[in-house]
Design a protein around this motif. Structure first.
Motif, PDB file in Angstrom:
ATOM      1  N   LEU A   4       0.823  -1.207   0.000  1.00  0.00           N
ATOM      2  CA  LEU A   4       0.000   0.000   0.000  1.00  0.00           C
ATOM      3  C   LEU A   4       0.858   1.257   0.000  1.00  0.00           C
ATOM      4  CD1 LEU A   4      -2.752  -0.650   2.725  1.00  0.00           C
ATOM      5  CD2 LEU A   4      -2.846  -1.133   0.272  1.00  0.00           C
ATOM      6  N   VAL A   5       0.499   2.193  -0.839  1.00  0.00           N
ATOM      7  CA  VAL A   5       1.147   3.508  -0.843  1.00  0.00           C
ATOM      8  C   VAL A   5       0.034   4.555  -0.877  1.00  0.00           C
ATOM      9  CG1 VAL A   5       3.237   2.742  -2.014  1.00  0.00           C
ATOM     10  CG2 VAL A   5       1.310   3.531  -3.361  1.00  0.00           C
ATOM     11  N   PRO A   6       0.301   5.776  -0.403  1.00  0.00           N
ATOM     12  CA  PRO A   6      -0.746   6.802  -0.502  1.00  0.00           C
ATOM     13  C   PRO A   6      -1.056   7.085  -1.974  1.00  0.00           C
ATOM     14  CG  PRO A   6       1.067   7.532   0.906  1.00  0.00           C
ATOM     15  CD  PRO A   6       1.518   6.279   0.234  1.00  0.00           C
ATOM     16  N   GLU A   7      -2.310   7.372  -2.246  1.00  0.00           N
ATOM     17  CA  GLU A   7      -2.746   7.559  -3.631  1.00  0.00           C
ATOM     18  C   GLU A   7      -1.849   8.524  -4.416  1.00  0.00           C
ATOM     19  OE1 GLU A   7      -6.160   6.522  -4.984  1.00  0.00           O
ATOM     20  OE2 GLU A   7      -5.335   7.093  -6.919  1.00  0.00           O
ATOM     21  N   VAL A   8      -1.520   9.664  -3.787  1.00  0.00           N
ATOM     22  CA  VAL A   8      -0.719  10.658  -4.505  1.00  0.00           C
ATOM     23  C   VAL A   8       0.659  10.157  -4.881  1.00  0.00           C
ATOM     24  CG1 VAL A   8      -1.727  12.865  -3.861  1.00  0.00           C
ATOM     25  CG2 VAL A   8      -0.250  11.670  -2.253  1.00  0.00           C
ATOM     26  N   ALA A   9       1.145   9.155  -4.169  1.00  0.00           N
ATOM     27  CA  ALA A   9       2.480   8.649  -4.474  1.00  0.00           C
ATOM     28  C   ALA A   9       2.461   7.741  -5.689  1.00  0.00           C
ATOM     29  CB  ALA A   9       3.042   7.898  -3.273  1.00  0.00           C
ATOM     30  N   LEU A  10       1.257   7.430  -6.167  1.00  0.00           N
ATOM     31  CA  LEU A  10       1.147   6.515  -7.299  1.00  0.00           C
ATOM     32  C   LEU A  10       1.345   7.245  -8.617  1.00  0.00           C
ATOM     33  CD1 LEU A  10      -1.741   4.137  -6.299  1.00  0.00           C
ATOM     34  CD2 LEU A  10       0.599   3.513  -6.805  1.00  0.00           C
ATOM     35  N   THR A  11       2.444   7.932  -8.742  1.00  0.00           N
ATOM     36  CA  THR A  11       2.719   8.582 -10.016  1.00  0.00           C
ATOM     37  C   THR A  11       3.236   7.515 -10.968  1.00  0.00           C
ATOM     38  OG1 THR A  11       4.960   9.009  -9.317  1.00  0.00           O
ATOM     39  CG2 THR A  11       3.348  10.730  -8.890  1.00  0.00           C
ATOM     40  N   PRO A  12       3.136   7.774 -12.259  1.00  0.00           N
ATOM     41  CA  PRO A  12       3.597   6.774 -13.222  1.00  0.00           C
ATOM     42  C   PRO A  12       5.043   6.360 -12.955  1.00  0.00           C
ATOM     43  CG  PRO A  12       2.585   8.629 -14.339  1.00  0.00           C
ATOM     44  CD  PRO A  12       2.562   8.955 -12.892  1.00  0.00           C
ATOM     45  N   GLN A  13       5.863   7.316 -12.545  1.00  0.00           N
ATOM     46  CA  GLN A  13       7.273   6.967 -12.308  1.00  0.00           C
ATOM     47  C   GLN A  13       7.425   5.943 -11.202  1.00  0.00           C
ATOM     48  OE1 GLN A  13       6.468  10.163 -12.829  1.00  0.00           O
ATOM     49  NE2 GLN A  13       7.881  10.980 -14.349  1.00  0.00           N
ATOM     50  N   THR A  14       6.781   6.220 -10.050  1.00  0.00           N
ATOM     51  CA  THR A  14       6.931   5.258  -8.958  1.00  0.00           C
ATOM     52  C   THR A  14       6.322   3.924  -9.346  1.00  0.00           C
ATOM     53  OG1 THR A  14       5.152   6.525  -7.982  1.00  0.00           O
ATOM     54  CG2 THR A  14       7.214   6.490  -6.786  1.00  0.00           C
ATOM     55  N   VAL A  15       5.187   3.977 -10.010  1.00  0.00           N
ATOM     56  CA  VAL A  15       4.545   2.732 -10.399  1.00  0.00           C
ATOM     57  C   VAL A  15       5.451   1.942 -11.339  1.00  0.00           C
ATOM     58  CG1 VAL A  15       2.653   1.748 -11.716  1.00  0.00           C
ATOM     59  CG2 VAL A  15       2.187   3.460  -9.992  1.00  0.00           C
ATOM     60  N   ALA A  16       6.009   2.646 -12.329  1.00  0.00           N
ATOM     61  CA  ALA A  16       6.865   1.961 -13.300  1.00  0.00           C
ATOM     62  C   ALA A  16       8.073   1.346 -12.602  1.00  0.00           C
ATOM     63  CB  ALA A  16       7.318   2.943 -14.375  1.00  0.00           C
ATOM     64  N   ARG A  17       8.639   2.134 -11.678  1.00  0.00           N
ATOM     65  CA  ARG A  17       9.823   1.696 -10.963  1.00  0.00           C
ATOM     66  C   ARG A  17       9.520   0.464 -10.114  1.00  0.00           C
ATOM     67  NH1 ARG A  17      12.602   6.625  -7.964  1.00  0.00           N
ATOM     68  NH2 ARG A  17      11.262   5.997  -6.261  1.00  0.00           N
ATOM     69  N   LEU A  18       8.431   0.567  -9.353  1.00  0.00           N
ATOM     70  CA  LEU A  18       8.053  -0.552  -8.491  1.00  0.00           C
ATOM     71  C   LEU A  18       7.692  -1.774  -9.308  1.00  0.00           C
ATOM     72  CD1 LEU A  18       5.853   1.137  -5.769  1.00  0.00           C
ATOM     73  CD2 LEU A  18       8.066   0.032  -5.468  1.00  0.00           C
ATOM     74  N   ARG A  19       6.903  -1.521 -10.353  1.00  0.00           N
ATOM     75  CA  ARG A  19       6.470  -2.640 -11.186  1.00  0.00           C
ATOM     76  C   ARG A  19       7.643  -3.414 -11.745  1.00  0.00           C
ATOM     77  NH1 ARG A  19       1.935  -1.795 -14.420  1.00  0.00           N
ATOM     78  NH2 ARG A  19       2.911  -2.944 -16.108  1.00  0.00           N
ATOM     79  N   SER A  20       8.629  -2.671 -12.290  1.00  0.00           N
ATOM     80  CA  SER A  20       9.690  -3.421 -12.943  1.00  0.00           C
ATOM     81  C   SER A  20      10.505  -4.193 -11.896  1.00  0.00           C
ATOM     82  CB  SER A  20      10.560  -2.508 -13.802  1.00  0.00           C
ATOM     83  OG  SER A  20      11.338  -1.682 -12.991  1.00  0.00           O
ATOM     84  N   ARG A  21      10.702  -3.574 -10.727  1.00  0.00           N
ATOM     85  CA  ARG A  21      11.409  -4.317  -9.686  1.00  0.00           C
ATOM     86  C   ARG A  21      10.600  -5.521  -9.199  1.00  0.00           C
ATOM     87  NH1 ARG A  21      15.307  -2.688  -6.112  1.00  0.00           N
ATOM     88  NH2 ARG A  21      15.314  -4.772  -5.250  1.00  0.00           N
ATOM     89  N   LEU A  22       9.304  -5.273  -8.957  1.00  0.00           N
ATOM     90  CA  LEU A  22       8.470  -6.341  -8.420  1.00  0.00           C
ATOM     91  C   LEU A  22       8.326  -7.482  -9.414  1.00  0.00           C
ATOM     92  CD1 LEU A  22       5.735  -4.264  -6.595  1.00  0.00           C
ATOM     93  CD2 LEU A  22       7.427  -5.761  -5.548  1.00  0.00           C
ATOM     94  N   GLU A  23       8.235  -7.134 -10.691  1.00  0.00           N
ATOM     95  CA  GLU A  23       8.079  -8.201 -11.673  1.00  0.00           C
ATOM     96  C   GLU A  23       9.370  -8.985 -11.837  1.00  0.00           C
ATOM     97  OE1 GLU A  23       6.007  -6.422 -15.023  1.00  0.00           O
ATOM     98  OE2 GLU A  23       4.123  -6.492 -13.897  1.00  0.00           O
ATOM     99  N   ALA A  24      10.490  -8.287 -11.634  1.00  0.00           N
ATOM    100  CA  ALA A  24      11.764  -9.003 -11.643  1.00  0.00           C
ATOM    101  C   ALA A  24      11.819  -9.960 -10.446  1.00  0.00           C
ATOM    102  CB  ALA A  24      12.928  -8.018 -11.594  1.00  0.00           C
TER     103      ALA A  24
END
Ligand code: ADP
Ligand code: ZN
Length: 745
Positions: free
Chosen positions: A259-279
């Motif tokens: 969970l992250v605060p809604e405002v922190a869900l910018t495309p950059q953070t999402v992209a960053r987290l996603r690529s790490r998490l998917e790895a």
């Protein structure tokens, strides 16, 4: 086979149904079913298998449909729903509705989507003819002809503002073709490959990170319920710790909610987290969950989790209800964030619900913050949570220096109050020369907070709410920030007609204007809910800022959360008093958090950061402790006050709001009710009030409030609910009970 179903039909009850033979195999506790109620079909969740003894089973109706052949609510979520209903004083049905997204409840088809494509090309002559006869059809045809791929029907029709009939007409004539196809809709897919990949690389952990990771890995291996509070200063690399813990959880075969605060869900953070998490998840999909998803995206993500195809979800508050299977870890980033509290029914707190879900699922909860809530901090002191600490910024970067500007002195010096102190102006000019960036925070949008007549002292208020209107200079309006009402800004006082109007207080627009005056060469952008109402504007401004195309960013707290801009070396907080002098016992805590978080935005790169805080009360503890980010000092001093007054976290607070058109009637019934509660629950609850709310009127409704202080929410709330049901309330009084309220206005 008989089942007890919680129908989603606007009432809170269990109804029993017979399950016909062919459906039995796919029915379990938590399955979403369609059942007959009176003359219609309603959705419902199977809450139990079997019926009470001596139940008259002959006359039972039967379950009509099993919507998904797997539980829509895993057992831990169903239990969580029951706990929430009791704790937050609301119907189980409203909680189940919150847990299951609308797209899922609608029972939309499984990843089926209708697509439209051109089947037969028309020549110029035919197009011209179509144009004449049916311009709508022509427009649809021309649009589709330009596309490479078949297009989602719903989207195309919505985009062109046309109807399904227009499409069908063309399909019938063989000009268009309709097909159904399974589509993968991935939120933010377009950002997936862009930049940020460097940051997505894992870091070799430093010693403190390593200690935290080892402790978490041990807990995860144990596979029992537990809570860790990760207290790490801003820029200490908490994210890396979260990611390693997630890795450990996935390796045990478990699922994860992040969970992250809604405002922190910018495309950059999402992209960053996603690529790490998917790895980390070895190519498995990571589901993204937030309020701007389309129905299709939401349904896809939900299905992927419910079927176990995906095991990780990252999202805002409501992601805590994602149907993750075999849940092993819940991470709550920025756990102190007020945004985790939902301000409509059910009024739950995402962090507290996360801890409860972890308990029910025998999972580990990891709460992280640079400024933990005092609730979580006292849980550490009480031995309920384990404390993990990151005391240093990564690479031993310095925490920024906080410079406090005393506005009393500044006002005397400059004869009148400037928005920007001399120090802040010089610092901004200096950054501009060095080509470094500045962020200015001001917690009010608009130009100024109120309109004051210098002749008669009149302050213009909203005619529907009891608050001052805010002046918006860009379109010369006065607007109400509560109900949205607006009117043209007057040139003369509406009361005495004197021309001596003064605009008091500061807002984002006024700061933007002042900055333009003092650093005319700077490229300036303003970011608040007024400028960010267009869908992609937030993302655009942030990427322009990141790319160095903006020198000064002026905004509300909206830009304060979790953003990491290495070139920002100056952060200014225009008015630290704004969050401090409000009638809320958490005002100091909020101010301290705001200051530390805001300061944490400075100096994230190689250069040291500077923070300038403007205030009329430089001696205030929230300000003094924040100068050295002295969390322990602040917590100790603030908790002493809370203890003396027996405020949370030492007791729970419940807010009871009464709303209605008639203030006298409201007062009368609120007082009668308070007497009843005092009589029945007086030994368990301490009452304060009833009294008019701080904002007495909103949207033409008057407001009264009552506070309950108690140590035993789970005992008191059901009793309040029972009393409330028996009390003779008039129809025009609406009530809201808010347990552990976060917004006290
Ligand atoms: P926090 O959330 O604690 O404020 P972040 O997790 O955003 O901090 O980390 C701050 C920066 O430090 C990020 O750019 C991150 O990639 C980087 N970082 C994290 N851990 C390390 C490390 N061990 N070594 C070097 N850089 C790191
Ligand atoms: Zn209003």
């Amino acid at each position: 086979m008989i089942v007890g179903v919680h129908p989603l039909a606007g009432f809170d009850k269990v109804l029993h149904y017979r399950v016909p033979e062919p459906l039995r195999a796919s029915v379990a506790v938590g399955t979403l079913v369609r059942v007959p109620i009176v003359n219609t079909m309603k959705l419902g969740i199977v809450g139990e298998i079997g019926a009470p003894k001596d139940f008259p089973i002959e006359r039972l109706k039967t379950v009509a449909q099993v919507v998904y052949p797997f539980p829509a609510l895993p057992p831990d979520l169903l239990q969580l729903a029951r706990w929430m209903a009791g704790y937050y004083a609301c119907g189980l049905d409203s909680i189940i509705e919150t847990m299951i997204p609308a797209a899922v409840r609608r029972g939309a088809g499984l990843k089926q989507e209708k697509l439209l494509a051109v089947a037969r090309k028309l020549d110029a002559e035919e197009i011209a003819a179509l144009e004449k006869r049916a311009p709508q059809q022509a427009r649809l045809y021309r649009f589709l002809e330009q596309q490479f791929r078949p297009q989602a029907k719903g989207l195309v029709l919505a985009r062109l503002g046309t109807t399904a009939a227009v499409a069908s007409a063309l399909v019938k004539r063989g000009i268009l073709r309709e097909e159904s196809r399974r589509i993968e809709r991935v939120a933010y897919a377009d950002d997936h490959a862009t930049g940020e990949l460097v940051a997505a690389q894992p870091h070799a952990p430093n010693a403190e990170q390593q200690t935290a990771m080892t402790a978490l890995a041990a807990s995860l291996a144990e596979g029992k319920f537990g809570v860790s509070l990760l207290h790490g200063v801003t820029g200490s690399g908490k994210t890396e710790v979260y990611l390693r813990a997630i890795d450990a959880a996935l390796k045990t075969g478990g699922g994860v909610v992040f969970l992250v605060p809604e405002v922190a869900l910018t495309p950059q953070t999402v992209a960053r987290l996603r690529s790490r998490l998917e790895a980390i998840a070895q190519g498995q999909r990571c589901v993204v969950w937030h309020s701007h998803l389309s129905e299709g995206e939401r349904l896809d993500g939900w299905l992927a989790l419910a079927t176990g195809e995906a095991r990780v979800v990252v999202g805002a508050r409501s992601a805590i209800f994602a149907p993750v299977q075999n849940l092993k870890l819940i991470v709550v980033d920025e756990e102190h964030e007020p945004a985790y509290k939902q301000d409509e029914t059910p009024r739950y707190h995402g962090r507290d619900v996360a801890v409860m879900r972890a308990k029910l699922a025998a999972a580990h909860a990891l709460l992280g913050s640079a400024t933990p809530s005092l609730e979580s901090f006292t849980n550490v002191e009480a031995g309920k949570y384990r404390l993990l600490q990151l005391t240093q910024r990564v690479d031993a970067r310095k925490l920024p220096y906080i410079d406090v500007v005393d506005l009393r002195i500044e006002a005397a010096k400059q004869r009148g109050l400037p928005a920007l102190s001399g120090k802040l102006v010089r610092a901004m000019q200096d950054r501009l020369e060095k080509r470094e960036q500045t962020i200015l925070f001001i917690n009010r949008r608009g130009y100024s907070s109120s309109m004051l007549c210098r002749s008669c002292g009149h302050v213009e208020e909203c005619s529907h709410c009891s608050i001052a209107l805010t002046y918006h200079r860009t379109d010369e309006t006065l607007r109400c920030h509560l109900c949205g009402d607006q009117r043209p800004a007057p040139a003369r006082c509406p009361k005495c007609a004197a021309p001596d109007i003064r605009w008091r207080g500061l807002g984002t627009q006024r700061i933007e204007e002042s900055v333009r005056r003092v650093v005319p060469r700077a490229r300036i952008e303003r970011m608040d809910t007024d400028t960010m109402s267009k869908k992609n504007r937030f993302r655009e401004v942030l990427s322009a800022f990141r790319a160095g195309k903006i020198d000064v960013l002026v905004g509300t707290q909206m830009i304060g959360k979790g953003l990491d801009f290495p070139n920002v070396t100056l952060v200014g907080l225009i008015d630290a008093d704004m969050s401090m002098h409000i009638p809320d016992f958490r005002a100091n805590e909020r101010t301290f958090q705001l200051l530390v978080q805001v300061a944490g935005r400075a100096g994230r790169g190689d250069r040291a950061g500077e923070v300038i805080v403007q205030t009329f009360t430089p001696q205030a503890e929230a300000i003094q402790f924040s100068r050295h980010a002295d969390y322990a000092g602040f917590a100790a001093s603030e908790l002493k006050v809370r203890k003396d007054f027996r405020y949370p976290p030492y007791r729970h607070l419940i807010h009871h709001l009464f709303r209605g058109p008639n203030p006298d009637k409201l007062k009368f019934f609120a007082e009668q009710w308070a007497k009843l509660v005092e009589k029945t629950l007086g030994d368990r609850v301490e009452l304060r009030g009833p009294s008019p709310s701080p904002i007495e009127k909103i949207k033409d409704e008057y407001r009264w409030q009552l506070w309950y202080f108690t140590g035993a929410v789970t005992k008191v709330v059901p009793q309040l609910a029972k009393l409330r049901a028996e009390f003779a309330w008039p129809d025009d009084i609406t009530q809201v009970i808010d347990v552990d309220p976060v917004n006290l206005m």
